[in-house]
Scaffold this active site. Structure first.
Site, mmCIF file in Angstrom:
data_model
loop_
_atom_site.group_PDB
_atom_site.id
_atom_site.type_symbol
_atom_site.label_atom_id
_atom_site.label_comp_id
_atom_site.label_asym_id
_atom_site.label_seq_id
_atom_site.Cartn_x
_atom_site.Cartn_y
_atom_site.Cartn_z
ATOM 1 N N ILE A 156 15.500 -14.001 15.740
ATOM 2 C CA ILE A 156 15.671 -12.766 16.520
ATOM 3 C C ILE A 156 15.907 -13.162 17.985
ATOM 4 C CG2 ILE A 156 14.176 -11.498 14.937
ATOM 5 C CD1 ILE A 156 12.063 -11.490 17.223
ATOM 6 N N LYS A 157 16.474 -12.219 18.733
ATOM 7 C CA LYS A 157 16.791 -12.524 20.138
ATOM 8 C C LYS A 157 15.670 -11.990 21.025
ATOM 9 C CE LYS A 157 21.064 -12.486 22.275
ATOM 10 N NZ LYS A 157 21.393 -13.877 22.510
#
Ligand SMILES: Cc1ncc(COP(=O)(O)O)c(C=O)c1O
Length: 313
Positions: A156-157
């Site tokens: 995930i960012k």
């Protein structure tokens, strides 16, 4: 003079100078946010701005939010529409970088994800190349290791996770290289500081798999599709050893920011013969056509910004 005039902030488009947060904001203190980096490309012949892979970015943002227990009151469709509205207000006629950011907006003390408020913003800027170096990059294996899924998930960012990227990037640049390659805890190749990696060995593309602590890159997926469907190449997702990079015939980075960028040297060893390779060159041309909406087969990857407005006139 600022390059942009507006932001989507607290549910509406406001002048950029009104899009401000408190120093007490949870995300600023603890890194509890997640974001996207989206590009839009100006096609001068069409007189149109095209957002590349818009839906895929918001689908990933909502997956990131789920991990961080950020609840946004928006569907993917609504997020796409809001982005287009913001770009129309800006009236950009150049390539653009779009930054949606979801974050813990609670103002106070306490490290946790649950039972605290969330917020969402989008801003966008005219943007050119992420790394200015058309002759190919010189990279180094980092002394920093990639964050692990069981510590800070790399798929995930997450905003806080970019400390890891920044440590690696600064080390590489301050040692005279253009970019870093970060290994997993067990020593396999993971990714660059803000880009996924492909190598070519004997005409086959190889890229680290999704369990090698990489960001699940949208460009990585696009490159795989173009390579298999347009060039008839085989793409293998698997763990890569560090010395496979030394043995590669070609190597390149991919990512929204870096687009597709060749690597010509790693740890002071030339990749292949040290020149930009033929497979990379073909992929670069395909990527350019796909992102600029000039490849009719990939037209659905590009969302026009002004088309609707023009049709209503
Ligand atoms: C750590 C990292 N890996 C890979 C990528 C490439 O991902 P994408 O192609 O979705 O932009 C990025 C780009 O944002 C990144 O920050």
């Amino acid at each position: 003079m600022t390059l942009n005039r507006y932001a989507f902030f607290n549910g509406e488009i406001v002048p950029i100078e009104n899009a401000k947060v408190s120093v007490m904001t949870h995300a600023l203190n603890y890194g509890t946010g997640c974001f996207e980096g989206i590009r839009a490309y100006w096609n001068n012949d069409a007189g149109e701005l095209y957002v590349f892979q818009l839906r895929a970015h918001y689908e990933r943002l909502l997956r990131s939010c789920k991990v961080l227990q950020i609840v946004l009151p928006y569907t993917v469709d609504a997020l796409c529409e809001t982005t287009l509205e913001l770009l129309r207000r800006e009236n950009f006629q150049s390539d653009v970088y779009i930054r949606p950011l979801a974050y813990k907006s609670f103002e106070g003390i306490g490290v946790r994800l649950h039972d605290i408020s969330d917020a969402f913003t989008i801003w966008a800027l005219p943007f050119g190349k992420y790394i200015e170096k058309s002759e190919g990059l010189r990279v180094a294996t980092s002394s920093w290791r990639r964050i692990d899924d069981n510590a800070i998930p790399a798929r995930i960012k997450a905003t806080g996770a970019y400390i890891n990227s920044a440590l690696a990037k600064s080390e590489a640049m301050q040692n005279g290289y253009d970019e870093a390659i970060v290994l997993t805890q067990d020593g396999h190749v993971s990714e660059g500081s803000a880009e996924n990696i492909f190598i070519v060995r004997n005409g086959v593309l190889h890229t680290p798999g999704l369990t090698d602590n990489i960001l699940e890159g949208i460009t990585r997926h696009v490159v795989s599709q173009l390579a298999t469907e347009e060039l008839g190449l085989t793409v293998v997702e698997r763990s890569l050893d560090r010395t496979e990079l030394y043995a590669a015939d070609e190597m390149f980075f991919c990512g929204t920011g870096v687009e597709v960028t060749p690597v010509v040297e790693i740890d002071r060893r030339p990749i292949g013969d040290g020149a930009i390779g033929p497979i990379f060159t073909q992929i670069k041309d395909l990527y350019y056509a796909a992102t600029h909406a000039t490849d009719p087969k990939r037209r659905e990857w590009c969302t026009p910004v002004y088309e609707v407005v023009a049709a209503e006139r």
